[in-house]
Design a protein around this motif. Structure first.
Motif, mmCIF file in Angstrom:
data_model
loop_
_atom_site.group_PDB
_atom_site.id
_atom_site.type_symbol
_atom_site.label_atom_id
_atom_site.label_comp_id
_atom_site.label_asym_id
_atom_site.label_seq_id
_atom_site.Cartn_x
_atom_site.Cartn_y
_atom_site.Cartn_z
ATOM 1 N N LYS A 55 52.019 56.249 32.354
ATOM 2 C CA LYS A 55 52.892 56.995 31.446
ATOM 3 C C LYS A 55 54.301 57.118 32.004
ATOM 4 O O LYS A 55 55.289 56.933 31.286
ATOM 5 C CB LYS A 55 52.307 58.380 31.174
ATOM 6 C CG LYS A 55 53.034 59.110 30.050
ATOM 7 C CD LYS A 55 52.345 60.395 29.668
ATOM 8 C CE LYS A 55 53.076 61.064 28.511
ATOM 9 N NZ LYS A 55 52.447 62.348 28.141
ATOM 10 N N LYS A 56 54.404 57.413 33.303
ATOM 11 C CA LYS A 56 55.729 57.516 33.929
ATOM 12 C C LYS A 56 56.454 56.177 33.860
ATOM 13 O O LYS A 56 57.662 56.127 33.598
ATOM 14 C CB LYS A 56 55.591 57.955 35.391
ATOM 15 C CG LYS A 56 55.324 59.444 35.568
ATOM 16 C CD LYS A 56 55.236 59.805 37.042
ATOM 17 C CE LYS A 56 54.927 61.297 37.222
ATOM 18 N NZ LYS A 56 54.725 61.645 38.651
ATOM 19 N N ALA A 57 55.706 55.089 34.092
ATOM 20 C CA ALA A 57 56.310 53.748 34.047
ATOM 21 C C ALA A 57 56.834 53.441 32.641
ATOM 22 O O ALA A 57 57.930 52.892 32.473
ATOM 23 C CB ALA A 57 55.291 52.698 34.480
ATOM 24 N N CYS A 58 56.052 53.811 31.611
ATOM 25 C CA CYS A 58 56.469 53.569 30.220
ATOM 26 C C CYS A 58 57.693 54.417 29.856
ATOM 27 O O CYS A 58 58.608 53.932 29.192
ATOM 28 C CB CYS A 58 55.323 53.870 29.257
ATOM 29 S SG CYS A 58 54.096 52.550 29.150
ATOM 30 N N ASN A 59 57.684 55.672 30.270
ATOM 31 C CA ASN A 59 58.822 56.545 29.969
ATOM 32 C C ASN A 59 60.089 56.056 30.668
ATOM 33 O O ASN A 59 61.187 56.101 30.102
ATOM 34 C CB ASN A 59 58.516 57.989 30.371
ATOM 35 C CG ASN A 59 57.538 58.652 29.411
ATOM 36 O OD1 ASN A 59 57.420 58.242 28.255
ATOM 37 N ND2 ASN A 59 56.818 59.651 29.883
ATOM 38 N N GLU A 60 59.931 55.564 31.900
ATOM 39 C CA GLU A 60 61.072 54.996 32.625
ATOM 40 C C GLU A 60 61.561 53.721 31.924
ATOM 41 O O GLU A 60 62.767 53.472 31.823
ATOM 42 C CB GLU A 60 60.673 54.693 34.077
ATOM 43 C CG GLU A 60 61.748 54.034 34.925
ATOM 44 C CD GLU A 60 62.983 54.879 35.162
ATOM 45 O OE1 GLU A 60 63.991 54.343 35.660
ATOM 46 O OE2 GLU A 60 62.963 56.090 34.838
ATOM 47 N N ALA A 61 60.605 52.931 31.414
ATOM 48 C CA ALA A 61 60.960 51.712 30.671
ATOM 49 C C ALA A 61 61.760 52.067 29.417
ATOM 50 O O ALA A 61 62.727 51.381 29.070
ATOM 51 C CB ALA A 61 59.699 50.930 30.298
ATOM 52 N N LEU A 62 61.354 53.135 28.725
ATOM 53 C CA LEU A 62 62.086 53.579 27.537
ATOM 54 C C LEU A 62 63.513 54.015 27.901
ATOM 55 O O LEU A 62 64.469 53.732 27.178
ATOM 56 C CB LEU A 62 61.352 54.749 26.862
ATOM 57 C CG LEU A 62 60.065 54.424 26.107
ATOM 58 C CD1 LEU A 62 59.429 55.704 25.590
ATOM 59 C CD2 LEU A 62 60.327 53.472 24.945
ATOM 60 N N ARG A 63 63.642 54.712 29.026
ATOM 61 C CA ARG A 63 64.966 55.165 29.478
ATOM 62 C C ARG A 63 65.866 53.962 29.769
ATOM 63 O O ARG A 63 67.029 53.929 29.354
ATOM 64 C CB ARG A 63 64.813 56.031 30.733
ATOM 65 C CG ARG A 63 66.117 56.693 31.180
ATOM 66 C CD ARG A 63 65.993 57.321 32.553
ATOM 67 N NE ARG A 63 65.802 56.327 33.612
ATOM 68 C CZ ARG A 63 66.780 55.573 34.116
ATOM 69 N NH1 ARG A 63 68.005 55.663 33.635
ATOM 70 N NH2 ARG A 63 66.524 54.695 35.075
ATOM 71 N N ILE A 64 65.312 52.970 30.472
ATOM 72 C CA ILE A 64 66.076 51.751 30.805
ATOM 73 C C ILE A 64 66.440 50.996 29.527
ATOM 74 O O ILE A 64 67.555 50.487 29.384
ATOM 75 C CB ILE A 64 65.260 50.848 31.761
ATOM 76 C CG1 ILE A 64 65.159 51.520 33.145
ATOM 77 C CG2 ILE A 64 65.888 49.464 31.885
ATOM 78 C CD1 ILE A 64 64.218 50.819 34.104
ATOM 79 N N LYS A 98 66.924 52.240 26.505
ATOM 80 C CA LYS A 98 68.028 52.946 25.838
ATOM 81 C C LYS A 98 69.362 52.648 26.522
ATOM 82 O O LYS A 98 70.378 52.384 25.876
ATOM 83 C CB LYS A 98 67.773 54.465 25.867
ATOM 84 C CG LYS A 98 66.929 54.976 24.724
ATOM 85 C CD LYS A 98 66.880 56.501 24.755
ATOM 86 C CE LYS A 98 66.054 57.024 23.582
ATOM 87 N NZ LYS A 98 65.947 58.511 23.620
ATOM 88 N N LYS A 99 69.337 52.700 27.846
ATOM 89 C CA LYS A 99 70.549 52.439 28.629
ATOM 90 C C LYS A 99 71.033 51.010 28.396
ATOM 91 O O LYS A 99 72.240 50.773 28.209
ATOM 92 C CB LYS A 99 70.241 52.659 30.119
ATOM 93 C CG LYS A 99 71.436 52.478 31.041
ATOM 94 C CD LYS A 99 71.042 52.726 32.490
ATOM 95 C CE LYS A 99 72.216 52.493 33.441
ATOM 96 N NZ LYS A 99 71.807 52.701 34.869
ATOM 97 N N TYR A 100 70.097 50.074 28.362
ATOM 98 C CA TYR A 100 70.443 48.667 28.151
ATOM 99 C C TYR A 100 71.042 48.452 26.759
ATOM 100 O O TYR A 100 72.079 47.784 26.619
ATOM 101 C CB TYR A 100 69.201 47.800 28.343
ATOM 102 C CG TYR A 100 69.431 46.318 28.104
ATOM 103 C CD1 TYR A 100 70.227 45.571 28.971
ATOM 104 C CD2 TYR A 100 68.875 45.686 26.992
ATOM 105 C CE1 TYR A 100 70.452 44.217 28.751
ATOM 106 C CE2 TYR A 100 69.082 44.334 26.773
ATOM 107 C CZ TYR A 100 69.882 43.604 27.640
ATOM 108 O OH TYR A 100 70.101 42.267 27.416
ATOM 109 N N LEU A 101 70.395 49.023 25.727
ATOM 110 C CA LEU A 101 70.886 48.868 24.360
ATOM 111 C C LEU A 101 72.292 49.449 24.220
ATOM 112 O O LEU A 101 73.148 48.867 23.557
ATOM 113 C CB LEU A 101 69.944 49.570 23.367
ATOM 114 C CG LEU A 101 68.568 48.952 23.141
ATOM 115 C CD1 LEU A 101 67.820 49.702 22.064
ATOM 116 C CD2 LEU A 101 68.656 47.470 22.766
ATOM 117 N N LYS A 102 72.497 50.594 24.839
ATOM 118 C CA LYS A 102 73.796 51.258 24.773
ATOM 119 C C LYS A 102 74.875 50.387 25.419
ATOM 120 O O LYS A 102 75.971 50.199 24.877
ATOM 121 C CB LYS A 102 73.708 52.610 25.484
ATOM 122 C CG LYS A 102 74.932 53.495 25.311
ATOM 123 C CD LYS A 102 74.712 54.842 25.989
ATOM 124 C CE LYS A 102 75.956 55.707 25.874
ATOM 125 N NZ LYS A 102 75.784 57.007 26.573
#
Length: 424
Positions: free
Chosen positions: A405-414, A416-420
């Motif tokens: 779960k932590k890995a997936c949440n970190e992936a989501l954060r990355i 978002k940052k990448y898309l931005k």
């Protein structure tokens, strides 16, 4: 103390669903996933998500899965929806009709294969070749798993498709023997044969790719979770629609090449320092991440945790148009204007894409998951990695130590940052 006993009860319940062979207990990665009341999608919550005629409130289901995964008792039926076997807007009657039609279709496909190699469907399987590269039959299998292939298997053939398919069969058998050997489930030859049958029929159906090692790791959980062989086959077939390009290999390229290129671009964008360091070590092509992407982290997690990771990923990547995109060639396009209520029917990862309009074909969540692993190990990689062997060793240490779960949440954060960053 109460928390300790709850965790112990959760572990015991999981062990009952996926028992490990006694002699393998020490060697398997420890399982971190726990069943959590109020978070894990339970059978009660699952059944309550259906209307009287069978319409599924997919938004409610996705929310629950993304919080705490799926209870083992219902994983198989939930996965069928996550992978696009069924439309949440269909009724019970619609799905029963569709399921029956698919079972009949699988039966026809399997019969077609049985006529060529009668050992298919016999409860046994092959681990030695039955045909030479030029189509000549090889007498009598020597492995003891089959006594006489009979039928067309004993006749020479010049049909290239048939020759290639028959050459796959013993390779599939050798991989089946090695698949999830720590599980009690695969002590049964009948269960191994079920896995072999499904992979063999799939190899016949998919003319383009056939069979590649690693497909056994993707198929195995479906065989365990779904009793009916035909249903397990179609669930695997849907999973392969997402993953089949990973297995497309030629003399000049590997299947995950495009995803590795995207991974390179992601790290270069969000962490130029780490990317440059990997480039200096001749790791700029990110080939060390090949296995993670190829079989979706099956080697990095325990069996239970890999299932949890997959359903988290599939829930986060869920697009409500997935079923129509598979069933109707021209269907499945995401509408240009999606309101807030409709957005809730998308997984968190897919929601980000819809909001930004980003459509990079190979930007799958698995790519950002690898990026999250690299970011977790960033300091160690920069400090200790002086060659690619060091990179492989450092990443190898994550086995059994990653929290899905932590890995997936970190992936989501990355993500978002990448898309931005890309949008800017």
């Amino acid at each position: 103390m109460a928390l300790f006993f709850m965790r112990k009860a959760s572990t015991a319940e999981l062990d009952a669903f996926y028992p490990i062979r006694a002699e393998c207990q020490v060697d398997v990665p420890k399982t971190r996933f726990r069943l959590r009341a109020g978070k894990t999608l339970s059978a009660r919550r699952w059944h309550a998500a259906f209307s009287e005629d069978g319409h599924l409130d997919i938004a409610k289901v996705l929310r629950r899965i993304q919080r705490g995964g799926v209870h083992p008792a219902i994983k198989g039926v939930v996965w069928e929806f996550l992978l696009g076997c069924f439309d949440p807007n269909s009724t019970f009657d619609d799905r029963n009709q569709l399921r029956q039609g698919r079972r009949e279709q699988y039966s026809r496909l399997k019969s077609e294969c049985q006529k060529m190699v009668p050992v298919i469907g016999s409860g046994k399987f092959l681990t030695t070749p039955i045909i030479t590269d030029d189509g000549q039959p090889i007498e009598e299998s020597a492995n003891g798993n089959t006594s006489n292939n009979g039928g067309d298997a004993n006749h020479a053939t010049s049909d290239k498709k048939v020759i290639q398919w028959k050459l796959f069969l013993h390779q599939i058998g050798l991989d089946v023997v090695r698949t999830d050997r720590s599980l009690v489930f695969y002590e049964s030859q009948a269960h191994q044969a079920k896995l072999w049958d499904i992979l063999s029929v799939y190899a016949w159906v998919d003319n383009d790719i056939g069979y590649v090692q690693g497909m056994n790791d993707i198929c195995s959980p479906m065989v365990i979770l779904i009793d009916n062989e035909a249903d397990a086959f179609w669930c695997f077939e849907r999973a392969m629609r997402r993953l089949r390009e990973n297995f497309r290999c030629s003399a000049s390229s590997i299947g995950v090449q495009s995803q590795l290129s995207t991974l390179s671009q992601v790290i270069k964008t969000i962490d130029p320092k780490l990317h440059q360091h990997l480039e200096d070590l001749d790791g700029g092509e990110y080939l060390f991440a090949f296995r993670m992407l190829m079989v979706l982290f099956r080697r990095e997690f325990s069996f239970v945790d890999s299932l949890y990771l997959w359903e988290l990923m599939w829930a986060m990547e869920y697009n409500p148009n997935i079923f129509s995109s598979y069933e109707v060639p021209s269907g499945g396009a995401t509408p240009s204007n999606v309101n807030d209520k409709e957005l809730k029917q998308y997984g968190k990862f897919e929601r980000n894409i819809v909001k930004t309009g980003y459509t990079e074909k190979h930007g799958a969540l698995s790519v950002f998951l690898v990026a999250s692993v690299l970011e977790t190990k960033q300091k160690q990689l920069l400090k200790e990695a002086t060659g690619l062997d060091d990179v492989v060793k450092i990443l190898g240490d994550i086995t059994g130590n990653l929290d899905a779960k932590k890995a997936c949440n970190e992936a989501l954060r990355i993500h978002k940052k990448y898309l931005k960053t890309v949008k800017q």
